[in-house]
Scaffold this motif. Structure first.
Motif, PDB file in Angstrom:
ATOM      1  N   GLN A 155    -163.799 -66.055 -16.030  1.00 12.92           N
ATOM      2  CA  GLN A 155    -163.952 -64.666 -16.461  1.00 12.92           C
ATOM      3  C   GLN A 155    -163.130 -64.387 -17.723  1.00 12.92           C
ATOM      4  O   GLN A 155    -162.267 -63.517 -17.762  1.00 12.92           O
ATOM      5  CB  GLN A 155    -163.568 -63.700 -15.330  1.00 12.92           C
ATOM      6  N   ARG A 156    -163.436 -65.146 -18.776  1.00 13.09           N
ATOM      7  CA  ARG A 156    -162.763 -64.994 -20.060  1.00 13.09           C
ATOM      8  C   ARG A 156    -163.738 -64.499 -21.115  1.00 13.09           C
ATOM      9  O   ARG A 156    -164.857 -64.996 -21.229  1.00 13.09           O
ATOM     10  CB  ARG A 156    -162.181 -66.337 -20.511  1.00 13.09           C
ATOM     11  N   ARG A 157    -163.318 -63.499 -21.870  1.00 12.77           N
ATOM     12  CA  ARG A 157    -164.162 -62.970 -22.932  1.00 12.77           C
ATOM     13  C   ARG A 157    -164.294 -63.993 -24.053  1.00 12.77           C
ATOM     14  O   ARG A 157    -163.361 -64.749 -24.348  1.00 12.77           O
ATOM     15  CB  ARG A 157    -163.592 -61.671 -23.471  1.00 12.77           C
ATOM     16  N   LEU A 158    -165.478 -64.004 -24.687  1.00 14.92           N
ATOM     17  CA  LEU A 158    -165.771 -64.993 -25.716  1.00 14.92           C
ATOM     18  C   LEU A 158    -166.197 -64.327 -27.018  1.00 14.92           C
ATOM     19  O   LEU A 158    -166.762 -63.238 -27.011  1.00 14.92           O
ATOM     20  CB  LEU A 158    -166.908 -65.918 -25.259  1.00 14.92           C
ATOM     21  N   ARG A 159    -165.933 -65.014 -28.111  1.00 14.31           N
ATOM     22  CA  ARG A 159    -166.565 -64.676 -29.388  1.00 14.31           C
ATOM     23  C   ARG A 159    -167.558 -65.796 -29.673  1.00 14.31           C
ATOM     24  O   ARG A 159    -167.193 -66.969 -29.734  1.00 14.31           O
ATOM     25  CB  ARG A 159    -165.556 -64.565 -30.522  1.00 14.31           C
ATOM     26  N   LEU A 160    -168.831 -65.436 -29.809  1.00  9.74           N
ATOM     27  CA  LEU A 160    -169.888 -66.413 -29.987  1.00  9.74           C
ATOM     28  C   LEU A 160    -170.468 -66.349 -31.388  1.00  9.74           C
ATOM     29  O   LEU A 160    -170.557 -65.273 -31.986  1.00  9.74           O
ATOM     30  CB  LEU A 160    -171.029 -66.178 -28.991  1.00  9.74           C
ATOM     31  N   GLY A 161    -170.878 -67.502 -31.891  1.00 10.93           N
ATOM     32  CA  GLY A 161    -171.785 -67.558 -33.026  1.00 10.93           C
ATOM     33  C   GLY A 161    -173.184 -67.725 -32.454  1.00 10.93           C
ATOM     34  O   GLY A 161    -173.392 -68.545 -31.560  1.00 10.93           O
ATOM     35  N   TYR A 162    -174.156 -66.939 -32.947  1.00  9.44           N
ATOM     36  CA  TYR A 162    -175.478 -66.937 -32.308  1.00  9.44           C
ATOM     37  C   TYR A 162    -176.556 -66.728 -33.360  1.00  9.44           C
ATOM     38  O   TYR A 162    -176.423 -65.906 -34.265  1.00  9.44           O
ATOM     39  CB  TYR A 162    -175.553 -65.828 -31.263  1.00  9.44           C
ATOM     40  N   VAL A 210    -168.345 -71.266 -29.768  1.00  8.53           N
ATOM     41  CA  VAL A 210    -167.759 -70.616 -28.592  1.00  8.53           C
ATOM     42  C   VAL A 210    -166.244 -70.591 -28.763  1.00  8.53           C
ATOM     43  O   VAL A 210    -165.610 -71.646 -28.842  1.00  8.53           O
ATOM     44  CB  VAL A 210    -168.104 -71.371 -27.295  1.00  8.53           C
ATOM     45  N   ASP A 211    -165.665 -69.391 -28.837  1.00  6.56           N
ATOM     46  CA  ASP A 211    -164.217 -69.243 -28.943  1.00  6.56           C
ATOM     47  C   ASP A 211    -163.732 -68.338 -27.821  1.00  6.56           C
ATOM     48  O   ASP A 211    -164.215 -67.202 -27.676  1.00  6.56           O
ATOM     49  CB  ASP A 211    -163.821 -68.630 -30.298  1.00  6.56           C
ATOM     50  N   VAL A 212    -162.780 -68.833 -27.022  1.00  4.22           N
ATOM     51  CA  VAL A 212    -162.195 -68.035 -25.942  1.00  4.22           C
ATOM     52  C   VAL A 212    -161.161 -67.102 -26.547  1.00  4.22           C
ATOM     53  O   VAL A 212    -160.270 -67.540 -27.280  1.00  4.22           O
ATOM     54  CB  VAL A 212    -161.546 -68.944 -24.882  1.00  4.22           C
ATOM     55  N   LEU A 213    -161.278 -65.809 -26.255  1.00  3.67           N
ATOM     56  CA  LEU A 213    -160.347 -64.821 -26.795  1.00  3.67           C
ATOM     57  C   LEU A 213    -159.092 -64.744 -25.935  1.00  3.67           C
ATOM     58  O   LEU A 213    -159.007 -65.353 -24.869  1.00  3.67           O
ATOM     59  CB  LEU A 213    -161.029 -63.456 -26.890  1.00  3.67           C
TER      60      LEU A 213
END
Length: 323
Positions: A155-162, A210-213
């Motif tokens: 349950q970790r927020r992500l910053r995605l490239g899409y 995919v980067d975990v914030l």
């Protein structure tokens, strides 16, 4: 190779080389390992003492290969190889996550002999249930899939490239990942998009980064009692160009057996009639899907769907003409 590598480590590396290149010569092995041919023969002896059936043959076509034996040689997968194997099995076998299934049992044995750094991501992906594969479905990158599955579990927020499609510009978005779902061989991420402030379903094969914030557990949004498969099916029936309404002379639970949830939402009008609500971008295609209904029905909207149904009906009637 490092000079302080132990004989056992060199023997295992030799085994990997022999497994990947059956018939490889002692001179080639010596070159790859950075040792003498005499040392190669010594490492082969170590493997044979451990019960690994390394066979050798003389002559111009000779070399080393792993023979058939009672013991399974050590498995040496990279993380990408292990994830690719698990995803391929999931795409082709519905019960690969079930340890009681023969394929699931075999996959479990492989997982147990892998190092934790490799087995951990692979085991996380293995828990994702697969359905009947679509031969045209694009396969996502194993490392990307593993990162998304693990973020859902923790349950970790992500910053995605899409990218929304081939050749489209990459966009950045912040999401709370809820679940990775496999549907007909296509891999989807069900999530809440903080960028759009709405629920979203993303194609995993279109995720480029995919980067975990930082810690965001307090703000993480996860609907209580979420059924990922049902939520995905519902989402796939919504948000398209044409709003569909069809009145069917049958109970709602019967209609649900004819029309999958991804094609619409059946709402009971009374005990004998149902209103089917949906959206579609392709009226011609949707008219074909309505032929699964085994009861009288009336298309309320859109006009484009009524026209497509009339055209389909004319084609079916023409097929019954005498030659």
């Amino acid at each position: 190779m490092k000079h302080d590598t132990s004989p056992t480590a060199r023997a295992l590396l030799l085994l990997e080389l022999v497994q990947s290149s059956p018939g490889v010569t002692a001179s080639r092995l010596a070159e790859r390992l950075g040792v003498s041919e005499r040392a190669v023969r010594r490492y082969v002896g170590i493997l044979r003492e451990a019960g690994v059936p390394v066979e050798s043959a003389r002559g111009p076509h000779g070399g080393y290969r792993v023979g058939r034996g009672l013991r399974l040689p050590p498995l040496m997968f990279t993380t990408a190889e292990a994830l690719g194997l698990v995803m391929a099995v999931l795409d082709g076998h519905r019960d690969a996550a079930d340890p009681a299934d023969p394929v699931g049992s075999a996959l479990g044995k492989i997982m147990r002999v892998l190092p934790e750094s490799v087995a951990g991501p692979a085991q996380a992906v293995r828990k994702v249930s697969a359905l009947v594969p679509d031969p045209d479905a694009a396969s996502p990158a194993p490392d990307t899939t593993a990162a998304l599955v693990q973020a859902c579990a923790s349950q970790r927020r992500l910053r995605l490239g899409y990218r929304t499609g081939p050749g489209r510009e990459e966009r950045a978005m912040e999401v709370d990942p809820w679940a990775v779902v496999v549907r007909h061989g296509r891999w989807y991420l069900l999530c809440w998009s903080h960028t759009k402030n709405a629920r979203r379903v993303l194609r995993v094969d279109r995720v480029t980064a995919v980067d975990v914030l930082a810690d965001t557990h307090d703000a993480y949004t996860l609907p209580p009692g979420l059924n990922p498969a049902e939520a995905l099916e519902a989402h796939l029936a919504e948000g398209w160009t044409y709003e569909v309404e069809v009145i069917i002379d049958a109970p709602a639970d019967t209609v649900a057996q004819w029309i999958p949830r991804s094609l619409g939402r059946p709402e009971p009008i009374d005990g004998d009639h149902t209103r089917l609500l949906a959206t579609t971008d392709e009226p011609d295609w949707y008219a074909d899907q309505l032929t699964a209904i085994k009861a009288p029905f009336r298309i309320v909207k859109p006009r484009e769907l009524r026209e497509a149904a009339r055209a389909l009906g004319r084609r079916l009637l023409d097929a019954d003409r005498e030659p």
